[in-house]
Structure formats: C-alpha cells, structure tokens
Design a protein around this motif. Structure first.
Motif, PDB file in Angstrom:
ATOM      1  N   ARG A 129     -27.312 -11.291   3.048  1.00  0.00           N
ATOM      2  CA  ARG A 129     -28.471 -12.058   3.499  1.00  0.00           C
ATOM      3  C   ARG A 129     -29.307 -12.454   2.272  1.00  0.00           C
ATOM      4  N   ARG A 265     -33.964 -17.321   5.973  1.00  0.00           N
ATOM      5  CA  ARG A 265     -33.172 -16.766   7.080  1.00  0.00           C
ATOM      6  C   ARG A 265     -33.486 -17.456   8.406  1.00  0.00           C
ATOM      7  N   TYR A 385     -24.423 -16.654   4.624  1.00  0.00           N
ATOM      8  CA  TYR A 385     -25.497 -15.694   4.392  1.00  0.00           C
ATOM      9  C   TYR A 385     -26.733 -16.433   3.943  1.00  0.00           C
ATOM     10  N   GLU A 390     -26.404 -13.938   9.271  1.00  0.00           N
ATOM     11  CA  GLU A 390     -26.137 -12.948   8.239  1.00  0.00           C
ATOM     12  C   GLU A 390     -24.839 -12.210   8.533  1.00  0.00           C
TER      13      GLU A 390
END
Length: 404
Positions: A129, A265, A385, A390
């Motif tokens: 990640r 993310r 990622y 992830e």
C-alpha cells in the motif's frame, strides 16, 4: 518478517528526517553563508548550481553501485558524509574550503537521496500500500527542525559552525546505529524492463515522470534557494523573518504528506497529483503579487500543500512501472531532481536580475501546471497498490527477486 519491515521502515524514516534537518540548515542560511565567505550575488548562482550537478553524478553512480552492493550500504555511508560536509560549510574560512565542502555535500547527497528512495519504493511494495508520502513527511519534519534551528542561529547571531556542530554530533551516530535495521529488497534486475529493443519504450514510459520530477524541483528549489532572499530583498522583511518562509513551507509540506497516503489510497494517485499541481500554481501566483511578507508567506503555505505530493508519488509511480528494476528507475528519475534544482535556482536568479523576482515566480507556476498534462502517468498499474486496491502486506516479503 513483519517486525523486520517495521524496523526497516522506522530506520529509513529516521534517515529521511536527518536529511531534512541537514538540507534545511544549509539552504535557509544561504545569506549567512554568502556573507561569511564574501560570495558575490553574481557568483552565488554558480555555487548553488554546483551542488545539484554533483548530486546528479552521485545519483548516476549509485545506479551502478547498487548492482554490486545493496542500497542500504550506500545509504549507511553517504549520510555521514552529508552531515560532515554540512559542518565543513559552517567551519571553513575560504571560498576554496566552501567549494570543497559543497562538492562533498553534493556527491554524497545524490547517493543518499537515490538510496533512500530505492529502499522506500521497495518497502512500499512489500507493504502492499502507499507509504512513500510518510517517508517524505518525516523529511519535512526534519526540515522544520532544521529551519527552526537556523532561525535560532540567526536570532542569536551564532557562527555557522556553532549552529551546525550540535546537530551533526547528535544525528551522525544516531544514523549509523539506525542503519543496522535497513531492509533491502535485493535481487533487482540489472536494467530497467525493456532493455534493448524495448529500451526506447522504457524511456518513453519514464520520461513523463522525469519531467514532473524536474518541474516539481524547479518549484521546490525556488522556495529553498530564494524564499529567504525574496522575503528580505523584495518584500522588505528582516533577516530573522526571512528564515520563516521555508519553515512555513515545510510545515504545510508535512501536513500534506501526513495525510497524502490516505488520499492516494482513497482517490488514487492521479487525482492527488492533479490537485497538488493546481494548489502549487495558486501558491506561486500569490507569492508573485504579494504586497508584503505576510501575504508572501501565505503563498509559500499553499506551495507546501501543493508541491508536497508530487515528488513522493513520482518515485512511487516509477516503482510501479518497473517492478523488476525499481532501483535503476529510481536512480535515473532522481537525476531529474537535480536537473530541476540546476535549472530552477539559476533561472529564477537570472530572471530576477534581468527582469524582476516577482515575474520570475511565474515561470515555476507555469511549469507546475504542465504537470497536469502528465498526470495519467501516475495511474495504478496491475499490482494496484496505493490505488485503493491494496495487496496483502506479505505479498512481496521474501519472494524471488522482489523479496527482502
């Protein structure tokens, strides 16, 4: 293995922190260094340009070195050289001694930056990640401390070596101890994917990232090398207040990077890079039209929030594009860090002398906006990622060429 990763991440973060302190102590005291050695305004750009040139040499050399030794070893020995060279800048008596110290600083910082980011990219892959922004956030934290110490030195009229010696005394042994826990991925291919017939394709894939890196560092070098002089000479601030913009810039850079990984993310790297470029461009515009030092510092605040995401995401994108040879990709990309410094600092100085420093601020503004054209190069690759999908943390730990 999770404990190994955690220790590796913590020790690498400390290296970023120490580098932030050292770099800030150098760039925020440029007026004091100029006065100490009697360097003229005409000669100053040459001294400033020599550092990124030699740093580029150091980065290129690191690409070759890591084919024979792990990046952790390069980092372990380049960081002490950077700190000792900083002390040399503060303790010298002649321009020759200044030149030697800056040369050592430049060569070592090129190896340091390249090896730090190599380890950061490989750790990000192991974690599965986005974590690169966190490393650069710690660099910003170090920059805040360094700029604060520079303010103290200016406020108390301390000799440069008096300001630098305690910092080196603390950071150097701590960095050497922390280097015991660096984590190497190991097993990188010798070249970037697509060598030979695909070599041109590989260069085309890396070129947009190289340009973004260059433009980002033109903007960053404008702040680090000229913010103090801009505030003092153009906006009429005191010498003490002139050390503040870089500190403000680093504080907002820290804040942006502290939450940046979450943004990547959640929204993806492309959106984060686009927003960062737009905010940075507004910041340069505010600096260019600022009527006084406090409005100028507002502009530097926006610059920190905007520019902070570009460099870490550029390194991360290179790691995604070339998963089998990220060390080589990072080393080559890192050269454009110094190309940006090499172009940015003399360019702003030359435009400032020939035209005006206010007008010179518009050039990095336009270049940062060009980043929008290349934003799609930051799109997540199939491994995904850092793009909201992830992978398990253990995915790359100890596995073949991508293992630790």
């Amino acid at each position: 293995m999770t404990d190994v990763l955690r220790r590796g991440r913590a020790s690498l973060a400390f290296s970023f922190f120490a580098q932030g302190v050292a770099f800030a102590l150098l760039v925020t005291r440029i007026p004091a260094i100029q006065d100490r050695y009697g360097v003229s305004d005409a000669l100053l750009p040459a001294f400033l340009a020599a550092v990124p040139i030699l740093a580029g040499v150091g980065s290129v050399s690191t690409e070759q070195l890591v084919k024979r030794i792990p990046p952790s070893r390069v980092l372990r020995w380049s960081q002490p050289v950077v700190l000792l060279a900083l002390l040399g800048v503060g303790a010298g008596e002649s321009t020759v001694e200044l030149g030697v110290s800056l040369a050592a600083f430049g060569l070592a910082v090129g190896a340091l930056d390249a090896s730090m980011n190599m380890l950061g990219v490989s750790l990000q892959r192991a974690y599965g990640r986005s974590i690169m922004l966190s490393f650069h956030a710690v660099f910003s934290l170090g920059g805040i401390l360094g700029a604060s110490l520079a303010w103290v030195g200016a406020h108390w009229h301390l000799a440069l070596w008096v300001s630098y010696l305690p910092v080196v005394f603390v950071l150097l042994p701590a960095a050497l101890v922390g280097s015991r826990w660096y984590v190497d991925r190991g097993g990188d291919a010798d070249v970037v994917e697509g060598k030979g017939e695909g070599g041109d394709l590989a260069f085309k894939l890396l070129l947009p990232l190289c340009l973004v890196m260059c433009f980002a560092y033109i903007g960053d070098s404008t702040v680090s090398n000229w913010s103090a002089k801009y505030l003092q000479d153009v906006l009429g601030s005191s010498e003490q207040l002139a050390t503040v913009p870089y500190n403000v810039y680093m504080v907002t850079t820290l804040l942006g990077r502290a939450i940046g990984d979450l943004g990547v993310r959640r929204f993806g790297a492309v959106a984060v890079v686009r927003i960062g470029a737009l905010v940075a461009a507004v910041g340069f515009g505010v600096v260019a039209v600022a009527p006084g030092p406090w409005v100028g510092m507002l502009g530097f605040t926006l610059l920190g929030l905007g520019l902070c995401v570009l460099v870490p995401q550029t390194f991360a994108a290179a790691g995604r594009l070339f998963p089998g040879a990220s060390d080589a990709a990072v080393a080559r990309l890192n050269v454009f860090n110094y190309v940006g410094f090499l172009v940015g600092s003399p360019l702003v100085g030359a435009l400032g002398d020939a035209w005006s420093y206010r007008g010179a601020m518009l050039v990095p503004m336009v270049l940062v906006l060009v980043t929008l054209v290349y934003a799609r190069s930051f799109a997540a690759q199939p491994d995904r990622y850092g793009g909201g999908h992830e992978r398990p943390r253990t995915a790359d730990v100890g596995r073949g060429s991508n293992g630790l």
